[in-house]
Write an enzyme that holds these catalytic residues in place. Structure first.
Site, PDB file in Angstrom:
ATOM      1  N   GLU A  33       0.874  -1.173   0.000  1.00  0.00           N
ATOM      2  CA  GLU A  33       0.000   0.000   0.000  1.00  0.00           C
ATOM      3  C   GLU A  33       0.908   1.219   0.000  1.00  0.00           C
ATOM      4  O   GLU A  33       1.546   1.534   1.010  1.00  0.00           O
ATOM      5  CB  GLU A  33      -0.890  -0.019   1.240  1.00  0.00           C
ATOM      6  N   GLN A  51      -1.768  16.632  -7.000  1.00  0.00           N
ATOM      7  CA  GLN A  51      -1.206  16.288  -8.310  1.00  0.00           C
ATOM      8  C   GLN A  51      -0.186  15.164  -8.159  1.00  0.00           C
ATOM      9  O   GLN A  51       0.587  15.144  -7.203  1.00  0.00           O
ATOM     10  CB  GLN A  51      -0.530  17.524  -8.918  1.00  0.00           C
ATOM     11  N   ASP A  52      -0.203  14.214  -9.099  1.00  0.00           N
ATOM     12  CA  ASP A  52       0.787  13.136  -9.169  1.00  0.00           C
ATOM     13  C   ASP A  52       1.624  13.307 -10.428  1.00  0.00           C
ATOM     14  O   ASP A  52       1.082  13.589 -11.510  1.00  0.00           O
ATOM     15  CB  ASP A  52       0.118  11.753  -9.218  1.00  0.00           C
ATOM     16  N   ASN A  53       2.939  13.114 -10.311  1.00  0.00           N
ATOM     17  CA  ASN A  53       3.846  13.205 -11.449  1.00  0.00           C
ATOM     18  C   ASN A  53       4.736  11.971 -11.511  1.00  0.00           C
ATOM     19  O   ASN A  53       4.972  11.310 -10.490  1.00  0.00           O
ATOM     20  CB  ASN A  53       4.742  14.448 -11.334  1.00  0.00           C
ATOM     21  N   HIS A  66      15.566  21.729  -7.702  1.00  0.00           N
ATOM     22  CA  HIS A  66      14.413  22.519  -8.135  1.00  0.00           C
ATOM     23  C   HIS A  66      13.513  22.906  -6.968  1.00  0.00           C
ATOM     24  O   HIS A  66      13.425  22.193  -5.974  1.00  0.00           O
ATOM     25  CB  HIS A  66      13.574  21.724  -9.136  1.00  0.00           C
ATOM     26  N   LYS A  75       6.322  17.426  -1.397  1.00  0.00           N
ATOM     27  CA  LYS A  75       6.398  16.289  -2.307  1.00  0.00           C
ATOM     28  C   LYS A  75       6.621  14.984  -1.539  1.00  0.00           C
ATOM     29  O   LYS A  75       7.472  14.923  -0.649  1.00  0.00           O
ATOM     30  CB  LYS A  75       7.545  16.477  -3.303  1.00  0.00           C
ATOM     31  N   HIS A 122      14.885  20.332  -4.333  1.00  0.00           N
ATOM     32  CA  HIS A 122      14.892  18.874  -4.463  1.00  0.00           C
ATOM     33  C   HIS A 122      15.594  18.454  -5.743  1.00  0.00           C
ATOM     34  O   HIS A 122      15.530  19.132  -6.765  1.00  0.00           O
ATOM     35  CB  HIS A 122      13.449  18.349  -4.468  1.00  0.00           C
ATOM     36  N   TYR A 135       5.994  11.006  -7.804  1.00  0.00           N
ATOM     37  CA  TYR A 135       5.806  11.843  -6.623  1.00  0.00           C
ATOM     38  C   TYR A 135       4.449  12.525  -6.614  1.00  0.00           C
ATOM     39  O   TYR A 135       3.882  12.854  -7.645  1.00  0.00           O
ATOM     40  CB  TYR A 135       6.931  12.878  -6.486  1.00  0.00           C
ATOM     41  N   LYS A 189      19.048  23.804 -18.559  1.00  0.00           N
ATOM     42  CA  LYS A 189      18.548  24.663 -17.480  1.00  0.00           C
ATOM     43  C   LYS A 189      19.281  24.379 -16.172  1.00  0.00           C
ATOM     44  O   LYS A 189      19.689  25.314 -15.463  1.00  0.00           O
ATOM     45  CB  LYS A 189      17.046  24.431 -17.301  1.00  0.00           C
TER      46      LYS A 189
END
Length: 208
Positions: A33, A51-53, A66, A75, A122, A135, A189
């Site tokens: 889980e 939000q999930d990325n 970042h 996060k 991060h 995340y 970047k």
């Protein structure tokens, strides 16, 4: 089921937490889980995710460091495939551990997760052939709101495991490699970010 272990304030940094879920395995495979809101709240982690990325990267890729400037995100990060070394740097101006970093290996086999509160920079370095990184975020991503700090800023002094090279005064990847010779890979970047001193000057409006 809801059996998790939570280690809070890891590395002496308030709010930073390592979460290890219970894994149920047998000859067929495993079940785990990966997120349970109630269980985290029972441990005092009250964040709400919106939000999930997910990203996929090859060996030698370093993403970071970042942060979101005006819309900071907490996060909850984990790795679903491969191995990364994950790093959080405390940028909270009122924090006793401001500028301090914490790193942890996250992998598909250890199932560990790191919760990084708002106010941190991060990043992570991919140590396996490839890695899939997932995340959850407490705020939405806002284009144009991203800030960053050089991954190799000597004032922060992150010890990226298995990474070799000599600091040349900038964040460029040239000259850095992993132990097996894999070159360090950065985005254009991420090669342009300045160090934490410049970040502090930008906050105060002093560019001299």
């Amino acid at each position: 089921m809801g059996e998790i272990q939570v280690e809070k304030d890891v590395g002496g940094i308030k709010g930073l937490s390592v979460i290890t879920p219970k894994v149920y395995g047998d000859s067929r495979g495993y079940f785990v889980e990966t997120y349970n809101k109630k269980d985290l709240q029972d441990h005092g982690l009250m964040m709400e995710f919106v939000q999930d990325n997910q990203s996929k990267s090859v060996k030698g890729v370093l993403r970071g460091l970042h942060f979101q400037i005006h819309h900071p995100q907490g996060k909850l990060v984990r790795v679903t495939k491969g191995v990364v070394y994950d790093v959080a740097v405390d940028l909270r101006a009122d924090s006793e551990s401001y500028g301090k970093w914490y790193g942890i290996e996250l992998s598909e086999s250890n199932f560990k997760q790191l919760y990084i509160p708002e106010g941190f920079a991060h990043g992570f370095l991919v140590l396996s052939k490839e890695a899939e990184f997932s995340y959850k975020c407490t705020d939405f991503y806002h284009p144009g709101d991203e800030g960053g700090i050089a991954w190799n800023d000597p004032k922060i002094g992150i010890n990226w495991p298995g990474l070799y090279g000599i600091y040349q005064g900038d964040a460029k990847a040239e000259g850095y490699h992993l132990e097996d010779g894999t070159p360090l890979i950065l985005s254009e970047k991420d090669e342009r970010w300045d160090g934490i001193d410049d970040y502090e000057k930008s906050l105060s409006g002093n560019d001299n």
